[in-house]
Design an enzyme around this catalytic site. Structure first.
Site, short mmCIF file in Angstrom:
data_model
loop_
_atom_site.label_atom_id
_atom_site.label_comp_id
_atom_site.label_asym_id
_atom_site.label_seq_id
_atom_site.Cartn_x
_atom_site.Cartn_y
_atom_site.Cartn_z
N GLU A 59 0.83 -1.22 0.00
CA GLU A 59 0.00 0.00 0.00
C GLU A 59 0.85 1.26 0.00
O GLU A 59 0.49 2.27 0.59
CB GLU A 59 -0.94 0.04 1.21
C1 LIG Z 1 2.98 -9.70 0.20
C2 LIG Z 1 2.68 -8.58 -0.73
C3 LIG Z 1 1.38 -8.30 -1.08
C4 LIG Z 1 1.09 -7.28 -1.98
N1 LIG Z 1 -0.21 -7.08 -2.40
C5 LIG Z 1 -0.44 -6.25 -3.45
C6 LIG Z 1 -1.73 -6.19 -4.06
O1 LIG Z 1 -2.68 -6.81 -3.61
N2 LIG Z 1 -1.88 -5.41 -5.16
C7 LIG Z 1 -0.86 -4.70 -5.70
O2 LIG Z 1 -1.06 -4.04 -6.69
N3 LIG Z 1 0.37 -4.72 -5.13
C8 LIG Z 1 0.61 -5.48 -4.04
N4 LIG Z 1 1.86 -5.54 -3.47
C9 LIG Z 1 2.91 -4.70 -4.02
C10 LIG Z 1 3.31 -3.57 -3.07
O3 LIG Z 1 2.27 -2.63 -2.96
C11 LIG Z 1 4.62 -2.98 -3.59
O4 LIG Z 1 5.62 -3.97 -3.39
C12 LIG Z 1 4.99 -1.69 -2.89
O5 LIG Z 1 4.08 -0.67 -3.22
C13 LIG Z 1 6.40 -1.22 -3.25
O6 LIG Z 1 6.64 -1.31 -4.64
P1 LIG Z 1 7.93 -2.07 -5.17
O7 LIG Z 1 8.00 -3.39 -4.51
O8 LIG Z 1 7.93 -2.04 -6.63
O9 LIG Z 1 9.14 -1.21 -4.62
P2 LIG Z 1 9.79 0.06 -5.33
O10 LIG Z 1 8.74 0.97 -5.83
O11 LIG Z 1 10.82 -0.41 -6.29
O12 LIG Z 1 10.50 0.76 -4.09
C14 LIG Z 1 11.73 0.28 -3.54
C15 LIG Z 1 12.16 1.20 -2.41
O13 LIG Z 1 12.41 2.50 -2.93
C16 LIG Z 1 11.68 3.48 -2.21
N5 LIG Z 1 11.18 4.49 -3.15
C17 LIG Z 1 10.65 4.29 -4.38
N6 LIG Z 1 10.31 5.45 -4.93
C18 LIG Z 1 10.58 6.41 -4.05
C19 LIG Z 1 10.45 7.83 -4.03
N7 LIG Z 1 9.91 8.49 -5.06
N8 LIG Z 1 10.84 8.50 -2.94
C20 LIG Z 1 11.36 7.85 -1.87
N9 LIG Z 1 11.54 6.51 -1.84
C21 LIG Z 1 11.16 5.81 -2.90
C22 LIG Z 1 10.52 2.74 -1.55
O14 LIG Z 1 10.14 3.37 -0.34
C23 LIG Z 1 11.10 1.37 -1.31
O15 LIG Z 1 11.72 1.33 -0.05
C24 LIG Z 1 2.14 -6.51 -2.53
C25 LIG Z 1 3.47 -6.78 -2.15
C26 LIG Z 1 3.74 -7.81 -1.29
C27 LIG Z 1 5.18 -8.10 -0.95
#
Ligand SMILES: Cc1cc2nc3c(=O)[nH]c(=O)nc-3n(C[C@H](O)[C@H](O)[C@H](O)COP(=O)(O)OP(=O)(O)OC[C@H]3O[C@@H](n4cnc5c(N)ncnc54)[C@H](O)[C@@H]3O)c2cc1C
Length: 598
Positions: A441
């Site tokens: 989220e």
């Molecule tokens: C168990 C699980 C359930 C999930 N359920 C759902 C679901 O039901 N539906 C769905 O759509 N998604 C779901 N997700 C996905 C989840 O919402 C994302 O993993 C999360 O939003 C982070 O995206 P990412 O993994 O691509 O990380 P990234 O976006 O690659 O981020 C990596 C890191 O960089 C930081 N970062 C990125 N951009 C910025 C910025 N502009 N400024 C500062 N810091 C930044 C983030 O804080 C993070 O620490 C789920 C994930 C998991 C692991």
């Protein structure tokens, strides 16, 4: 085996005494929510969570979800029946519109149930939780035909809902979404793409799954301005409402992950699946935000819930485990040692979790009531003020409650010593389950940026100014009360730190955005601490008034409230000074090294 007892008495203290829930009885649905009914509803909810959901928590974690060769997913034993009990109890439709089969009761009661269910079994609670989020998005942005087609079945628990945003190359930066939607010429679209990490994407609990999917209509502008939202049922739905053929949506695999093993996290493949636009073309993020905001509050509640259940078990263990002797003399002369709850360091740990949990519960309910006001009040100014507060506080709730909720799960695990590391006690499960709430989220770092970069300055800072005024007025109104003075002075000091930090951003972040980025996490926690401190001041005032009035049999509870309030003010709130110092140090040292120097 872990235990859980839903904190109904504390919830009722908050609803009835602190927030005077009855005073909202002019809002639709609230007139029915009399104190007796609320108590009965929460009692029933507590029973379901304690007797049905909690016993499946450990076994669900051990068993996990399995993807079968045909792409179907089997959830742990008992989950299907528990979902049936949950939906037949009316919990999915508790706050939903009666026109579609809901009960129309306040959303606030749904938030309470969410806490109890998430504490009892977080992985389970996500199945109805996501369904409720999808219902909310369809209700606000769906056409009448879509609402009629999907909502009754989702509310009765026959169909579930999911949220499909994330793709392999993008989670935070949704402007990069590649999933595409091609018009079929009959009003529907063919959706193609891969979504990852989709919670409850496939399961054997409901007969159909209604996926809400973000995709880009061919020729749409690049970035977030070209994203649309689609409803894509897993199985086609006939004109008679019956569930038919598979709709070219399949679960490619499920993730093996750290926690919430009983909730399936799926890779979803859309291979020209038939979907229908929800709301307006290219405005998909707006529509999805209804679901995301609801989900963020839900995730905040997960942080509180894991902290609460971990705390309850840590307390039970601390009263039972005999090690060492009290510093102030033997307390348990008949036994070889005293229970570890006599040790100040154990007390410090338990008190810090307790002081957080009770204030966090108040913080959630304060905002849940605002959500009801924002959606149901007929007074435009009241609606606007409630909406302002919710907008400001949603990232704070999500970020702070899940950060501290996880820390508290670790602290509670620590109370078990080595036994906390062993699976059978269940403490390590709370730690593993709580961890995801800081990530999904919108990762907490991104919540902090949302707060500082967008919410703080919105409408000339109207929401944060309203908060300053509210807390400032509370302190002023009560400064003559000698009993509250020791609580109000630290609150006023921390409010001052928050105001200084806000001013510092105004003067230093516009010209140098890295100052905002480097201070955002601290600001989110600084604001969160002031909110929790304000909640404690409000609770203490009520406790003090009740004690003065004779407390009606609740003397012990009210005294405990006052002591816990004092602990929070003395031990937790002073951290606002450190947050302010970090914020005003700016971003120079944070950003000075080149990427190669790491
Ligand atoms: C168990 C699980 C359930 C999930 N359920 C759902 C679901 O039901 N539906 C769905 O759509 N998604 C779901 N997700 C996905 C989840 O919402 C994302 O993993 C999360 O939003 C982070 O995206 P990412 O993994 O691509 O990380 P990234 O976006 O690659 O981020 C990596 C890191 O960089 C930081 N970062 C990125 N951009 C910025 C910025 N502009 N400024 C500062 N810091 C930044 C983030 O804080 C993070 O620490 C789920 C994930 C998991 C692991």
């Amino acid at each position: 085996m872990p235990v859980y007892k839903a904190p109904v008495e504390d919830t009722l203290f908050l609803l009835n005494d602190v927030f005077q829930f009855e005073r909202y009885n002019n809002l639709p649905g609230f007139a029915d929510a009399t104190p007796d009914l609320v108590e009965a509803v929460l009692g029933e909810g507590a029973k379901l969570c304690e007797e049905v959901l909690q016993p499946l928590n450990h076994s669900g974690d051990q068993e996990g979800c399995k993807r079968n060769a045909d792409g179907s997913v089997t959830t742990p034993k008992g989950f299907k029946e528990a979902y049936r009990a949950y939906s037949e109890g009316g919990w999915i439709g508790l706050a939903m519109d009666p026109e579609y089969g809901g009960q129309g009761l306040p959303y606030t009661l749904g938030a309470v149930m969410n806490e109890y269910a998430s504490a009892a079994n977080m992985a389970f609670a996500m199945y109805p939780g996501l369904t409720m989020g999808a219902i909310a998005a369809l209700y606000v942005h769906g056409s009448d035909e879509q609402k009629r087609a999907y909502l009754p079945k989702m509310i009765e628990g026959a169909w579930s809902g999911t949220m499909n945003l994330t793709e392999p190359h993008c989670g935070t930066d949704l402007g990069l979404i590649k999933a595409k939607a091609v018009p079929n010429g009959d009003g529907s679209y063919a959706i193609t793409g891969t979504k990852i990490f989709i919670s409850a994407g496939e399961q054997d609990i409901t007969e159909n799954i209604i996926h809400l999917v973000l995709a880009r209509i061919e020729g749409a502008p690049a970035g977030v301005k070209g994203i649309s939202l689609f409803v894509v049922p897993r199985n086609a739905i006939g004109a008679d409402g019956k569930v038919g053929e598979n709709n070219k949506v399949s679960c490619g695999s499920i993730e093996h992950k750290m926690g919430i093993h009983a909730n399936s996290t799926c890779v979803m493949n859309y291979d020209g699946a038939q979907g229908w636009l929800i709301g307006t073309e290219n405005k998909g993020l707006n529509a999805m935000f209804v679901m995301m905001n609801e989900a963020r509050l839900g995730v905040a509640i997960q942080g509180l819930a894991q902290s609460e259940v971990a705390y309850q078990n840590a307390v039970a263990y601390a009263k039972d485990r005999l090690q060492g002797r009290s510093l102030t003399g033997v307390k348990n002369p008949d036994k070889a040692a005293d229970p570890i709850i006599v040790h100040p360091d154990v007390r410090r740990t338990l008190m810090s979790i307790k002081a957080f949990n009770e204030a966090a519960r108040a913080f959630v309910l304060w905002n849940a009531i605002k959500s009801d006001v924002a959606h149901r009040s007929t007074d435009a100014a009241e609606r606007q003020a409630a909406d302002d507060q919710l907008g400001l506080m949603t990232p704070v709730l999500k970020g702070v409650l899940t950060d501290i909720g996880f820390d508290n799960a670790v602290k509670a695990q620590q109370m078990y010593g080595g036994h906390g590391y062993i699976a059978e006690h269940g403490m390590e499960q709370f730690v593993r389950d709580a961890r995801i709430a800081m990530i999904y989220e919108g990762a907490n770092g991104v919540q902090a940026m949302d707060l500082v970069g967008r919410k703080l300055g919105r409408d000339g800072g109207r929401a944060i100014m309203a908060f300053f005024n509210e807390v400032g007025a509370f302190v002023k109104e009560n400064e003559g009360d000698e009993a509250l003075k020791p609580l109000l002075a630290p609150l006023a000091a921390s409010l001052g730190h928050l105001q200084q930090a806000t001013m510092w951003f105004m003067n230093n972040a516009l010209a140098k955005p890295d100052n905002a980025g480097a201070g955002a996490h601290d600001y989110m926690h600084l604001l969160g601490l002031v909110c929790l401190g304000y909640m404690w001041a409000k609770m203490a005032k009520v406790a003090q008034d009740k004690l003065r009035a004779g407390a009606n049999g609740a003397t012990e509870l009210m005294n405990a409230k006052l002591v816990t309030a004092r602990f929070f003010m003395e031990r937790s709130l002073p951290e606002t000074a450190a947050h302010l110092a970090r914020i005003t140090s700016g971003s120079d040292a944070t950003m000075a090294l080149s990427a190669e120097q790491f």
